[in-house]
Design a protein around this motif. Sequence first.
Motif, short mmCIF file in Angstrom:
data_model
loop_
_atom_site.label_atom_id
_atom_site.label_comp_id
_atom_site.label_asym_id
_atom_site.label_seq_id
_atom_site.Cartn_x
_atom_site.Cartn_y
_atom_site.Cartn_z
N ASP A 64 27.32 -4.51 13.53
CA ASP A 64 27.44 -3.87 12.22
C ASP A 64 28.32 -2.62 12.22
OD1 ASP A 64 25.69 -5.74 11.00
OD2 ASP A 64 23.97 -4.64 11.80
N THR A 65 28.43 -1.95 13.34
CA THR A 65 29.07 -0.65 13.39
C THR A 65 30.53 -0.73 13.81
OG1 THR A 65 26.92 0.31 13.95
CG2 THR A 65 28.86 1.70 14.30
N ARG A 66 31.37 -0.03 13.05
CA ARG A 66 32.79 0.07 13.35
C ARG A 66 33.18 1.53 13.43
NH1 ARG A 66 31.37 -4.53 13.53
NH2 ARG A 66 32.31 -6.34 12.57
N ILE A 67 34.05 1.85 14.35
CA ILE A 67 34.63 3.19 14.41
C ILE A 67 36.07 3.05 13.94
CG2 ILE A 67 35.24 5.14 15.87
CD1 ILE A 67 32.94 4.21 17.74
N LYS B 104 48.95 12.10 15.24
CA LYS B 104 47.71 12.80 15.57
C LYS B 104 46.56 12.24 14.74
CE LYS B 104 48.05 16.62 12.33
NZ LYS B 104 47.86 18.03 12.12
N LEU B 105 45.37 12.35 15.30
CA LEU B 105 44.16 11.86 14.63
C LEU B 105 43.91 12.70 13.38
CD1 LEU B 105 41.66 9.99 14.72
CD2 LEU B 105 40.53 11.75 16.07
N ILE B 106 43.78 12.04 12.25
CA ILE B 106 43.56 12.72 10.97
C ILE B 106 42.09 12.71 10.60
CG2 ILE B 106 44.11 12.69 8.50
CD1 ILE B 106 46.44 13.49 10.35
N THR B 107 41.45 11.54 10.73
CA THR B 107 40.05 11.42 10.36
C THR B 107 39.42 10.22 11.07
OG1 THR B 107 38.49 11.39 8.49
CG2 THR B 107 40.43 10.01 8.28
N THR B 108 38.11 10.25 11.16
CA THR B 108 37.35 9.17 11.79
C THR B 108 36.16 8.83 10.91
OG1 THR B 108 37.95 9.93 14.00
CG2 THR B 108 36.05 8.49 13.85
N LEU B 109 35.84 7.56 10.83
CA LEU B 109 34.65 7.10 10.13
C LEU B 109 33.84 6.22 11.06
CD1 LEU B 109 32.95 6.54 7.46
CD2 LEU B 109 34.32 4.46 7.29
N ILE B 110 32.54 6.43 11.07
CA ILE B 110 31.64 5.47 11.70
C ILE B 110 31.05 4.67 10.55
CG2 ILE B 110 29.55 5.13 13.07
CD1 ILE B 110 30.27 7.74 14.52
N SER B 111 31.46 3.42 10.46
CA SER B 111 31.05 2.54 9.37
C SER B 111 29.89 1.66 9.84
CB SER B 111 32.23 1.66 8.95
OG SER B 111 31.82 0.70 8.00
N ASN B 112 28.81 1.69 9.07
CA ASN B 112 27.63 0.90 9.42
C ASN B 112 27.51 -0.38 8.61
OD1 ASN B 112 26.47 2.68 11.43
ND2 ASN B 112 26.25 4.12 9.74
N CYS B 113 28.44 -0.59 7.67
CA CYS B 113 28.41 -1.79 6.85
C CYS B 113 29.75 -1.94 6.13
CB CYS B 113 27.26 -1.72 5.83
SG CYS B 113 27.40 -0.35 4.66
N PRO B 114 30.05 -3.13 5.62
CA PRO B 114 31.32 -3.32 4.90
C PRO B 114 31.50 -2.35 3.73
CG PRO B 114 30.34 -5.44 5.41
CD PRO B 114 29.32 -4.40 5.77
N GLU B 115 30.41 -2.00 3.06
CA GLU B 115 30.52 -1.09 1.92
C GLU B 115 31.01 0.29 2.35
OE1 GLU B 115 27.82 -3.04 2.59
OE2 GLU B 115 28.17 -4.51 0.99
N ASP B 116 30.61 0.75 3.55
CA ASP B 116 31.11 2.02 4.08
C ASP B 116 32.62 1.95 4.27
OD1 ASP B 116 28.50 3.00 4.27
OD2 ASP B 116 28.41 2.86 6.46
N THR B 117 33.08 0.84 4.85
CA THR B 117 34.51 0.66 5.10
C THR B 117 35.28 0.62 3.79
OG1 THR B 117 34.05 -0.51 7.16
CG2 THR B 117 36.23 -0.86 6.17
#
Length: 143
Positions: free
Chosen positions: A135-138, A3-16
């Motif tokens: 730039d954006t990753r989900i 099951k899905l635990i969490t999601t991040l929308i990353s706008n840059c490598p530092e977010d990731t």
Amino acid sequence: MQKLITTLISNCPEDTIQFAKDLSTTIPYGSVIFMVGDLGSGKTTFTKGFAAGLGFSNNVQSPTYPILNEYSNSDNFIYHFDLYRLKSISEFLEIGGIEYLSNNNGICIIEWPELIESFDIEKKVKICFNTKDNDTRIIEVFA
């Protein structure tokens, strides 16, 4: 089914990297992380942050050519695999894959894990990386 635990929308490598650092403290040793995503979607960047979050000072690099990079921190390990070039499960077994997967002092991080998806892994986490634009990753985490 995971099951899905969490999601991040990353706008840059530092977010990731920060997301991976935070997540690293919630995943116990002995776990196996399947990382799914296209080339350039942030899998190795995530691994850099994950290792840093656990106190590993190694220079994390993509394991595309060596297939496996091993990082150690005292008695703990991160085994960073890239299975893209492997053609069969027997090739994974020949490099000692089962031994790495069953090491309770290690965390296996596996890029391109489709080859071994049929393995019964008790502590499996799946992380999906989707590129939205340049730039954006989900990033979605399933457990």
